[in-house]
Motif scaffolding. Structure first.
Motif, PDB file in Angstrom:
ATOM      1  N   THR A   2       0.847  -1.186   0.000  1.00  0.00           N
ATOM      2  CA  THR A   2       0.000   0.000   0.000  1.00  0.00           C
ATOM      3  C   THR A   2       0.883   1.237   0.000  1.00  0.00           C
ATOM      4  OG1 THR A   2      -0.108   0.073   2.383  1.00  0.00           O
ATOM      5  CG2 THR A   2      -1.843  -1.160   1.254  1.00  0.00           C
ATOM      6  N   ILE A   3       0.383   2.261  -0.638  1.00  0.00           N
ATOM      7  CA  ILE A   3       1.126   3.527  -0.714  1.00  0.00           C
ATOM      8  C   ILE A   3       0.683   4.402   0.446  1.00  0.00           C
ATOM      9  CG2 ILE A   3       1.464   5.609  -2.082  1.00  0.00           C
ATOM     10  CD1 ILE A   3       1.012   3.910  -4.560  1.00  0.00           C
ATOM     11  N   ASN A   4       1.663   4.890   1.148  1.00  0.00           N
ATOM     12  CA  ASN A   4       1.371   5.810   2.240  1.00  0.00           C
ATOM     13  C   ASN A   4       1.294   7.214   1.631  1.00  0.00           C
ATOM     14  OD1 ASN A   4       1.344   7.504   4.444  1.00  0.00           O
ATOM     15  ND2 ASN A   4       2.763   6.235   5.628  1.00  0.00           N
ATOM     16  N   TRP A   5       0.078   7.663   1.336  1.00  0.00           N
ATOM     17  CA  TRP A   5      -0.115   8.941   0.636  1.00  0.00           C
ATOM     18  C   TRP A   5       0.318  10.125   1.489  1.00  0.00           C
ATOM     19  CZ3 TRP A   5      -0.315   9.191  -4.292  1.00  0.00           C
ATOM     20  CH2 TRP A   5      -0.794   8.090  -5.007  1.00  0.00           C
ATOM     21  N   LYS A   6       0.256  10.012   2.783  1.00  0.00           N
ATOM     22  CA  LYS A   6       0.718  11.103   3.642  1.00  0.00           C
ATOM     23  C   LYS A   6       2.208  11.345   3.447  1.00  0.00           C
ATOM     24  CE  LYS A   6      -2.669  11.075   7.360  1.00  0.00           C
ATOM     25  NZ  LYS A   6      -2.882  10.925   8.791  1.00  0.00           N
ATOM     26  N   LYS A   7       2.979  10.243   3.366  1.00  0.00           N
ATOM     27  CA  LYS A   7       4.423  10.371   3.148  1.00  0.00           C
ATOM     28  C   LYS A   7       4.716  10.919   1.755  1.00  0.00           C
ATOM     29  CE  LYS A   7       6.355   7.024   6.347  1.00  0.00           C
ATOM     30  NZ  LYS A   7       7.198   5.853   6.507  1.00  0.00           N
ATOM     31  N   VAL A   8       3.976  10.467   0.758  1.00  0.00           N
ATOM     32  CA  VAL A   8       4.179  10.949  -0.619  1.00  0.00           C
ATOM     33  C   VAL A   8       3.938  12.453  -0.682  1.00  0.00           C
ATOM     34  CG1 VAL A   8       3.283  10.850  -2.976  1.00  0.00           C
ATOM     35  CG2 VAL A   8       3.681   8.732  -1.703  1.00  0.00           C
ATOM     36  N   TRP A   9       2.804  12.895  -0.104  1.00  0.00           N
ATOM     37  CA  TRP A   9       2.493  14.322  -0.138  1.00  0.00           C
ATOM     38  C   TRP A   9       3.490  15.127   0.693  1.00  0.00           C
ATOM     39  CZ3 TRP A   9       0.105  16.263  -3.909  1.00  0.00           C
ATOM     40  CH2 TRP A   9      -0.902  15.564  -4.565  1.00  0.00           C
ATOM     41  N   LEU A  10       3.971  14.554   1.776  1.00  0.00           N
ATOM     42  CA  LEU A  10       4.974  15.236   2.596  1.00  0.00           C
ATOM     43  C   LEU A  10       6.272  15.421   1.796  1.00  0.00           C
ATOM     44  CD1 LEU A  10       5.778  16.429   5.346  1.00  0.00           C
ATOM     45  CD2 LEU A  10       6.538  14.132   6.002  1.00  0.00           C
ATOM     46  N   ILE A  11       6.690  14.384   1.078  1.00  0.00           N
ATOM     47  CA  ILE A  11       7.887  14.473   0.246  1.00  0.00           C
ATOM     48  C   ILE A  11       7.689  15.507  -0.856  1.00  0.00           C
ATOM     49  CG2 ILE A  11       9.323  13.215  -1.419  1.00  0.00           C
ATOM     50  CD1 ILE A  11       8.927  10.732   0.403  1.00  0.00           C
ATOM     51  N   ILE A  12       6.543  15.501  -1.510  1.00  0.00           N
ATOM     52  CA  ILE A  12       6.254  16.488  -2.565  1.00  0.00           C
ATOM     53  C   ILE A  12       6.297  17.904  -1.988  1.00  0.00           C
ATOM     54  CG2 ILE A  12       4.445  17.355  -4.108  1.00  0.00           C
ATOM     55  CD1 ILE A  12       3.681  14.409  -4.614  1.00  0.00           C
ATOM     56  N   LEU A  13       5.708  18.104  -0.817  1.00  0.00           N
ATOM     57  CA  LEU A  13       5.705  19.409  -0.172  1.00  0.00           C
ATOM     58  C   LEU A  13       7.126  19.860   0.169  1.00  0.00           C
ATOM     59  CD1 LEU A  13       4.062  21.760   1.007  1.00  0.00           C
ATOM     60  CD2 LEU A  13       3.945  20.466   3.149  1.00  0.00           C
ATOM     61  N   ILE A  14       7.928  18.939   0.686  1.00  0.00           N
ATOM     62  CA  ILE A  14       9.322  19.267   1.021  1.00  0.00           C
ATOM     63  C   ILE A  14      10.098  19.653  -0.239  1.00  0.00           C
ATOM     64  CG2 ILE A  14      11.507  18.284   1.842  1.00  0.00           C
ATOM     65  CD1 ILE A  14       9.836  16.728   3.935  1.00  0.00           C
ATOM     66  N   VAL A  15       9.908  18.927  -1.327  1.00  0.00           N
ATOM     67  CA  VAL A  15      10.587  19.244  -2.587  1.00  0.00           C
ATOM     68  C   VAL A  15      10.165  20.627  -3.090  1.00  0.00           C
ATOM     69  CG1 VAL A  15      10.766  18.607  -5.029  1.00  0.00           C
ATOM     70  CG2 VAL A  15      11.003  16.859  -3.255  1.00  0.00           C
ATOM     71  N   ILE A  16       8.874  20.917  -3.074  1.00  0.00           N
ATOM     72  CA  ILE A  16       8.378  22.216  -3.554  1.00  0.00           C
ATOM     73  C   ILE A  16       8.909  23.351  -2.680  1.00  0.00           C
ATOM     74  CG2 ILE A  16       6.291  23.634  -3.782  1.00  0.00           C
ATOM     75  CD1 ILE A  16       4.840  21.077  -4.728  1.00  0.00           C
ATOM     76  N   LEU A  17       8.868  23.192  -1.365  1.00  0.00           N
ATOM     77  CA  LEU A  17       9.363  24.234  -0.467  1.00  0.00           C
ATOM     78  C   LEU A  17      10.877  24.431  -0.616  1.00  0.00           C
ATOM     79  CD1 LEU A  17       7.263  23.582   2.766  1.00  0.00           C
ATOM     80  CD2 LEU A  17       7.003  25.443   1.109  1.00  0.00           C
ATOM     81  N   SER A  18      11.610  23.338  -0.800  1.00  0.00           N
ATOM     82  CA  SER A  18      13.058  23.436  -1.005  1.00  0.00           C
ATOM     83  C   SER A  18      13.363  24.184  -2.300  1.00  0.00           C
ATOM     84  CB  SER A  18      13.695  22.051  -1.042  1.00  0.00           C
ATOM     85  OG  SER A  18      13.519  21.391   0.182  1.00  0.00           O
ATOM     86  N   PHE A  19      12.630  23.852  -3.356  1.00  0.00           N
ATOM     87  CA  PHE A  19      12.814  24.522  -4.637  1.00  0.00           C
ATOM     88  C   PHE A  19      12.493  26.014  -4.509  1.00  0.00           C
ATOM     89  CE2 PHE A  19      11.366  25.662  -8.975  1.00  0.00           C
ATOM     90  CZ  PHE A  19      12.565  25.409  -9.637  1.00  0.00           C
ATOM     91  N   ALA A  20      11.413  26.355  -3.820  1.00  0.00           N
ATOM     92  CA  ALA A  20      11.035  27.759  -3.621  1.00  0.00           C
ATOM     93  C   ALA A  20      12.108  28.496  -2.811  1.00  0.00           C
ATOM     94  CB  ALA A  20       9.678  27.845  -2.926  1.00  0.00           C
ATOM     95  N   ALA A  21      12.650  27.847  -1.799  1.00  0.00           N
ATOM     96  CA  ALA A  21      13.698  28.460  -0.989  1.00  0.00           C
ATOM     97  C   ALA A  21      14.957  28.707  -1.823  1.00  0.00           C
ATOM     98  CB  ALA A  21      14.016  27.585   0.220  1.00  0.00           C
ATOM     99  N   LEU A  22      15.320  27.762  -2.680  1.00  0.00           N
ATOM    100  CA  LEU A  22      16.484  27.937  -3.552  1.00  0.00           C
ATOM    101  C   LEU A  22      16.286  29.082  -4.536  1.00  0.00           C
ATOM    102  CD1 LEU A  22      17.537  24.253  -4.305  1.00  0.00           C
ATOM    103  CD2 LEU A  22      18.810  25.978  -3.019  1.00  0.00           C
ATOM    104  N   ILE A  23      15.098  29.189  -5.103  1.00  0.00           N
ATOM    105  CA  ILE A  23      14.817  30.293  -6.029  1.00  0.00           C
ATOM    106  C   ILE A  23      14.902  31.627  -5.291  1.00  0.00           C
ATOM    107  CG2 ILE A  23      12.972  31.382  -7.384  1.00  0.00           C
ATOM    108  CD1 ILE A  23      12.186  28.597  -8.332  1.00  0.00           C
ATOM    109  N   LEU A  24      14.317  31.704  -4.115  1.00  0.00           N
ATOM    110  CA  LEU A  24      14.365  32.927  -3.320  1.00  0.00           C
ATOM    111  C   LEU A  24      15.810  33.293  -2.982  1.00  0.00           C
ATOM    112  CD1 LEU A  24      12.720  35.102  -1.827  1.00  0.00           C
ATOM    113  CD2 LEU A  24      12.747  33.593   0.153  1.00  0.00           C
ATOM    114  N   LEU A  25      16.602  32.341  -2.551  1.00  0.00           N
ATOM    115  CA  LEU A  25      18.010  32.578  -2.237  1.00  0.00           C
ATOM    116  C   LEU A  25      18.774  33.040  -3.475  1.00  0.00           C
ATOM    117  CD1 LEU A  25      20.309  32.443  -0.181  1.00  0.00           C
ATOM    118  CD2 LEU A  25      20.653  30.064  -0.853  1.00  0.00           C
ATOM    119  N   PHE A  26      18.495  32.429  -4.616  1.00  0.00           N
ATOM    120  CA  PHE A  26      19.163  32.806  -5.868  1.00  0.00           C
ATOM    121  C   PHE A  26      18.911  34.274  -6.188  1.00  0.00           C
ATOM    122  CE2 PHE A  26      19.176  33.374 -10.472  1.00  0.00           C
ATOM    123  CZ  PHE A  26      20.426  32.874 -10.795  1.00  0.00           C
ATOM    124  N   PHE A  27      17.660  34.710  -6.120  1.00  0.00           N
ATOM    125  CA  PHE A  27      17.337  36.085  -6.483  1.00  0.00           C
ATOM    126  C   PHE A  27      17.704  37.088  -5.393  1.00  0.00           C
ATOM    127  CE2 PHE A  27      14.783  33.917  -9.709  1.00  0.00           C
ATOM    128  CZ  PHE A  27      15.244  34.609 -10.826  1.00  0.00           C
TER     129      PHE A  27
END
Length: 155
Positions: A2-27
């Motif tokens: 079974t897929i633990n959807w909470k973990k999947v969404w948590l990983i997706i959220l972490i990736v999106i927030l990390s990407f947003a933080a990197l873009i903010l730091l870049f600019f």
């Protein structure tokens, strides 16, 4: 399995927030400006794009900076720093009574004599590479470091 959807969404959220933080730091670290005008020719061409490091507000002589003056941004070359005395006579720039070596210029510019000017604390003196028809520290005075937006790293 079974897929633990909470973990999947948590990983997706972490990736999106990390990407947003990197873009903010870049600019927050780098800036991009379009060159408007011919005051920095031959080093910078009208319409070209330059990249600057925003965190560097203590440029060295020879470096090109972006700074604000009134409601405008200017791109000029630092020729003297705080404590230096700069003067222009007979189409030669002197810093602390020594002729400035300007290998970045293809031809020696002609300009009206100016100075001597002692650069105050926490300021720099900037000149255009194309000095014939340009605004720089000869007109605006030394540039206070608080007005510096950054030092060019790519052009």
């Amino acid at each position: 399995m079974t897929i633990n959807w909470k973990k999947v969404w948590l990983i997706i959220l972490i990736v999106i927030l990390s990407f947003a933080a990197l873009i903010l730091l870049f600019f927050q670290t780098f800036g991009f400006y379009r060159v408007s005008g011919t005051s920095m020719e031959p080093s910078l061409k009208n319409g070209g794009t330059v990249t600057l490091l925003k965190w560097d507000h203590s440029p060295k002589p020879g470096e090109i900076i972006v700074f604000s003056h009134g409601s405008y941004h200017f791109i000029k070359r630092v020729v003297a720093i705080e404590g230096d005395t700069v003067e222009g006579k007979n189409n030669t720039v002197y810093v602390n009574k020594k002729p400035l070596k300007e290998e970045y210029l293809k031809t020696k510019p002609s300009f009206q004599d100016f100075g001597p000017v002692k650069v105050p604390e926490n300021a720099v003196f900037v000149l255009s590479d194309n000095r014939t028809n340009s605004l720089d520290s000869r007109d605006m005075g030394p540039i206070v470091k608080d007005k510096i937006r950054g030092v060019l790293i790519a052009y």
